[in-house]
Scaffold this motif. Structure first.
Motif, short mmCIF file in Angstrom:
data_model
loop_
_atom_site.label_atom_id
_atom_site.label_comp_id
_atom_site.label_asym_id
_atom_site.label_seq_id
_atom_site.Cartn_x
_atom_site.Cartn_y
_atom_site.Cartn_z
N ASP A 1 0.83 -1.20 0.00
CA ASP A 1 0.00 0.00 0.00
C ASP A 1 0.87 1.26 0.00
OD1 ASP A 1 0.95 0.29 2.60
OD2 ASP A 1 -0.86 -0.57 3.50
N ALA A 2 0.17 2.41 0.05
CA ALA A 2 0.87 3.69 -0.03
C ALA A 2 1.82 3.88 1.15
CB ALA A 2 -0.14 4.84 -0.09
N SER B 1 9.09 9.54 -5.91
CA SER B 1 8.18 8.42 -5.67
C SER B 1 6.99 8.49 -6.61
CB SER B 1 7.68 8.42 -4.22
OG SER B 1 8.73 8.10 -3.33
N TRP B 2 6.41 7.32 -6.84
CA TRP B 2 5.18 7.18 -7.63
C TRP B 2 4.33 6.10 -6.98
CZ3 TRP B 2 3.70 2.54 -9.80
CH2 TRP B 2 2.55 2.58 -10.63
N THR B 3 3.03 6.32 -6.93
CA THR B 3 2.08 5.32 -6.42
C THR B 3 0.93 5.22 -7.41
OG1 THR B 3 2.63 5.97 -4.15
CG2 THR B 3 0.67 4.60 -4.46
N ASN B 4 0.48 4.00 -7.66
CA ASN B 4 -0.61 3.84 -8.62
C ASN B 4 -1.92 4.36 -8.00
OD1 ASN B 4 -1.03 1.74 -6.77
ND2 ASN B 4 -1.90 0.39 -8.31
N PRO B 5 -2.92 4.68 -8.81
CA PRO B 5 -4.15 5.29 -8.28
C PRO B 5 -4.84 4.46 -7.21
CG PRO B 5 -4.05 5.53 -10.67
CD PRO B 5 -2.92 4.63 -10.29
N ALA B 6 -4.73 3.14 -7.31
CA ALA B 6 -5.39 2.29 -6.31
C ALA B 6 -4.61 2.23 -5.00
CB ALA B 6 -5.57 0.88 -6.88
N GLY B 7 -3.39 2.73 -5.00
CA GLY B 7 -2.58 2.70 -3.78
C GLY B 7 -2.07 1.33 -3.40
N THR B 8 -1.99 0.41 -4.38
CA THR B 8 -1.57 -0.97 -4.08
C THR B 8 -0.16 -1.28 -4.56
OG1 THR B 8 -2.57 -1.70 -6.17
CG2 THR B 8 -3.94 -1.80 -4.18
N ALA C 1 4.21 2.01 -13.89
CA ALA C 1 5.53 2.64 -13.98
C ALA C 1 6.49 1.62 -14.58
CB ALA C 1 6.01 3.09 -12.61
N ALA C 2 7.48 2.12 -15.31
CA ALA C 2 8.47 1.25 -15.92
C ALA C 2 9.84 1.91 -15.80
CB ALA C 2 8.13 0.97 -17.38
N PHE C 3 10.86 1.07 -15.60
CA PHE C 3 12.23 1.56 -15.41
C PHE C 3 13.18 0.67 -16.21
CE2 PHE C 3 9.66 2.42 -11.74
CZ PHE C 3 9.97 3.73 -11.38
N ILE C 4 14.05 1.29 -17.00
CA ILE C 4 15.12 0.55 -17.68
C ILE C 4 16.36 0.63 -16.81
CG2 ILE C 4 16.60 0.45 -19.70
CD1 ILE C 4 14.36 1.62 -21.35
N LEU C 5 16.89 -0.51 -16.44
CA LEU C 5 18.09 -0.58 -15.61
C LEU C 5 19.22 -1.19 -16.43
CD1 LEU C 5 16.49 -1.94 -12.32
CD2 LEU C 5 16.86 0.44 -12.99
N GLY C 6 20.43 -0.71 -16.20
CA GLY C 6 21.56 -1.20 -16.97
C GLY C 6 21.53 -0.65 -18.38
N ARG C 7 22.08 -1.41 -19.32
CA ARG C 7 22.10 -0.97 -20.73
C ARG C 7 21.73 -2.16 -21.61
NH1 ARG C 7 25.95 3.32 -23.69
NH2 ARG C 7 24.78 4.59 -22.26
N ARG D 1 8.69 -3.33 -14.23
CA ARG D 1 7.37 -2.71 -14.37
C ARG D 1 6.59 -2.92 -13.07
NH1 ARG D 1 5.37 -3.97 -20.50
NH2 ARG D 1 4.44 -5.83 -19.62
N VAL D 2 5.84 -1.90 -12.68
CA VAL D 2 5.05 -1.95 -11.45
C VAL D 2 3.63 -1.52 -11.77
CG1 VAL D 2 4.97 -1.28 -9.02
CG2 VAL D 2 7.14 -1.15 -10.26
N ASP D 3 2.66 -2.33 -11.32
CA ASP D 3 1.25 -1.96 -11.48
C ASP D 3 0.47 -2.62 -10.36
OD1 ASP D 3 0.85 -4.66 -12.22
OD2 ASP D 3 1.08 -4.18 -14.35
#
Length: 606
Positions: free
Chosen positions: A10-11, A38-45, A70-76, A116-118
């Motif tokens: 949760d948040a 920071s980023w949190t999805n609308p549902a707070g989960t 949200a999505a993040f590219i790590l490394g190359r 990726r986070v959702d």
């Protein structure tokens, strides 16, 4: 570099992760003046929190955090589009977040991945070489204790179960690429895992690639030994050990021209981003000169860099290749080798950040600040796969040779571990080798597959994270698509590194005669040699400081301290009191490893 924590929870959980990341990075020169976001999805989960390194060349397209995902590219990473490699010049997090994970997993290559986070949790896509590490912590429970059971019992901490549990029913989950974030959050189970400490002394890092703290895990792409959690989804287009064993077993004749073309395509994709200041670290080794040859053939605007003293063989060969190739050359002097100039500070910094993923033994140029040498390094790391790292053992002798080399065993040298800790570590290594054999690997493949899965993916893959705090780090040789070429040829060709030599010759064939002659001279040479520890030099002074640090830290512990259930007290103290010049290469590593372990133990006690 992006230091990231992805959260399934949760948040409030996201806020706790933000505080932990801020605490872990506060005061570090890599993040000076930077703000944790920071980023949190609308549902707070679900959510994420991150901070950018001041030194790494991180572009905005590496992060896409808005709306429900949200999505993040790590490394190359690179992405294959048929036979064309698309690099960071065309990849961006928003586009990759929209592609189905299974499709991405089949196309990604190189050392890097997508997180990726959702609302459904955390998804990890890629790194087909399983070499860009992430670490997980399931809050509120000890999901697996790992490590050496006997040593853990001696520690008197939580008694481990009969087998390690890697399955989880769910609950809040943190996933991070900065393991120091997971240490000392106040949870009672976050004490040091003695089995992982034994791995750090014998091997250079915890054997499973996880931080020293109980309850933490290394997330790997290996489908046959990874951590599993209800809120974690893993997608990898590479490879179970069985698939890699089959690939190794279909070894084909070496085609140097085709292998060279493939390597140039990978190198160009990794180094093509506009605005990059590209450096190739060059020594007397086969891997670095191969990457230099590929960068020249790719016509990338590069500089070369070499570390060490000016009269060392590595430096002489590296500078000679750069000069003959018309490439500007930079020298990393002994004064810039942070372990030589600030040994205790390096030990403390490595201990704080790595939590056992790397020790000060592998931190000769561990950055204490963002690197001013370049924004991006194209390294030869990963090329050791095509080398006879474990010697010329054949048949049934391969497994014991790998075991002895993993333990750094030789006559007259003793590990600073208790017999129980050393035995547990040996059993763990032997079990890993048996697992590779049971996956269908032939004897001639055993060393390669062990090196790929353990030495490269688990140890070196984790260690490189910390160098990336000060610079962007990539290696064209760390490619799943390149593996068939690296494993090509007969076992005899493989043993003498024909891949390196013949592909290098093919790559420089179109270069001027002076360049070709310099590379040929390096190929025919004896290779780099270990530098001696000169009395009174910076290396000896730094080693003496590390020994004094070991003595001081060990002196604070009573003879009944549970750490002596893992470390052999008399051998530890004896190693710290010998003349630095009398220590061989591995014994010097043991000193730096001991200093890092004892520093972590002291930090925990305080």
């Amino acid at each position: 570099m992006i230091a990231l924590i992805a959260v399934s929870g949760d948040a409030d959980e996201v806020e706790q992760a933000r505080v932990a990341l801020d605490r872990a990075t506060r005061g570090l020169p890599f993040f000076e003046g930077r703000r944790v976001q920071s980023w949190t999805n609308p549902a707070g989960t679900a959510g994420a929190t991150w901070i950018r390194s001041a030194g790494a060349h991180v572009v905005d397209e590496s992060i896409a955090a808005s709306g429900e995902r949200a999505a993040f590219i790590l490394g190359r990473p690179i992405r294959w589009n048929g036979d064309r490699a698309e690099g960071v010049d065309v990849l961006d997090a928003a586009r990759m977040a929209a592609v189905p994970p299974n499709q991405l997993a089949a196309e990604l290559d190189g050392r890097g991945l997508l997180v990726r986070v959702d609302g459904d949790g955390v998804s990890v896509v890629g790194d087909p070489m399983h070499s860009y590490p992430l670490w997980a912590w399931e809050r509120g429970t000890v999901a697996g204790l790992g490590g050496a059971a006997t040593a853990q019992r001696r520690l008197g901490k939580r008694r481990p179960p009969g087998r390690v549990r890697t399955e989880s029913r769910g609950g809040p989950l943190w996933v991070t690429n900065l393991p120091g974030v997971l240490r000392r959050d106040g949870a009672p189970e976050h004490v040091l895992d003695a089995g992982r400490i034994a791995g750090a002394i014998a091997y250079g890092s915890s054997f499973d690639g996880a931080p020293w703290w109980f309850g933490t895990h290394r997330i790997t792409g290996w489908q046959d030994d990874g951590f599993r959690h209800a809120n974690l989804r893993l997608y990898s287009g590479a490879s179970t050990m069985r698939e890699l064993a089959a690939l190794h077993g279909t070894r084909r004749p070496l085609d140097p021209a085709a292998a060279g073309d493939l390597l140039v395509e990978i190198t160009r994709a990794m180094g093509r981003r506009a605005g990059d200041d590209l450096v190739v670290p060059v020594s007397g080794g086969k891997d670095s000169r191969l990457v230099l040859a590929a960068a020249l053939a790719a016509e990338l605007p590069i500089r070369a860099v070499t570390g060490g003293s000016a009269d060392s063989e590595d430096f002489v060969v590296g500078k000679g290749l750069a000069d003959a190739s018309g490439v500007p050359h930079l020298a990393i002097t002994d004064a810039q080798a942070t372990r030589s100039t600030a040994p205790v500070e390096t030990i403390e910094l490595v201990s704080r950040l790595s939590s056992g993923i790397v020790t000060a033994a592998d931190a000769h140029f561990f950055p204490h600040a963002p690197s001013d040498l370049a924004s991006t390094w194209l390294s030869g790391q990963g090329g050791e796969l095509a080398r006879a790292f474990y010697g010329r053992a054949r048949g049934h002798a391969t497994a014991p040779v790998v075991l002895l080399k993993t333990l750094s065993r030789r006559p007259g040298r003793s590990l600073p571990l208790t017999a129980a800790a050393e035995l547990d570590f040996a059993r763990t290594t032997w079990a890993r080798l048996r697992g590779i054999r049971s996956a269908g690997a032939g004897w001639d493949a055993l060393g390669d597959l062990y090196y790929l899965s353990d030495r490269l993916a688990r140890h070196l893959g984790g260690a490189l994270i910390h160098f990336e705090l000060g610079l962007d780090y990539a290696s064209p040789l760390w490619s799943r698509r390149l593996l068939p070429a690296m494993w090509a040829g007969t076992p005899e060709e493989h043993t003498r590194s024909a891949f390196h030599d013949e592909v290098t010759r093919a790559l420089v064939a179109g270069q001027p005669a002076a360049t070709r002659d310099a590379f040929e001279h390096a190929i025919r040479g004896t290779g780099a040699k270990e530098e001696a520890v000169e009395p009174g030099g910076k290396v000896e002074d730094a080693l003496a400081a590390a020994q004094a640090h070991v003595t001081a830290l060990a002196g604070r512990l009573s003879t009944s301290d549970p750490l002596w259930g893992t470390l052999h007290r008399d051998r530890t103290l004896a190693l710290a009191q010998r003349a630095p010049g009398d220590l061989d290469f591995i014994e010097r590593h043991h000193v730096w490893r001991l200093a890092t372990v004892l520093q972590a133990w002291a930090d925990q006690a305080s």
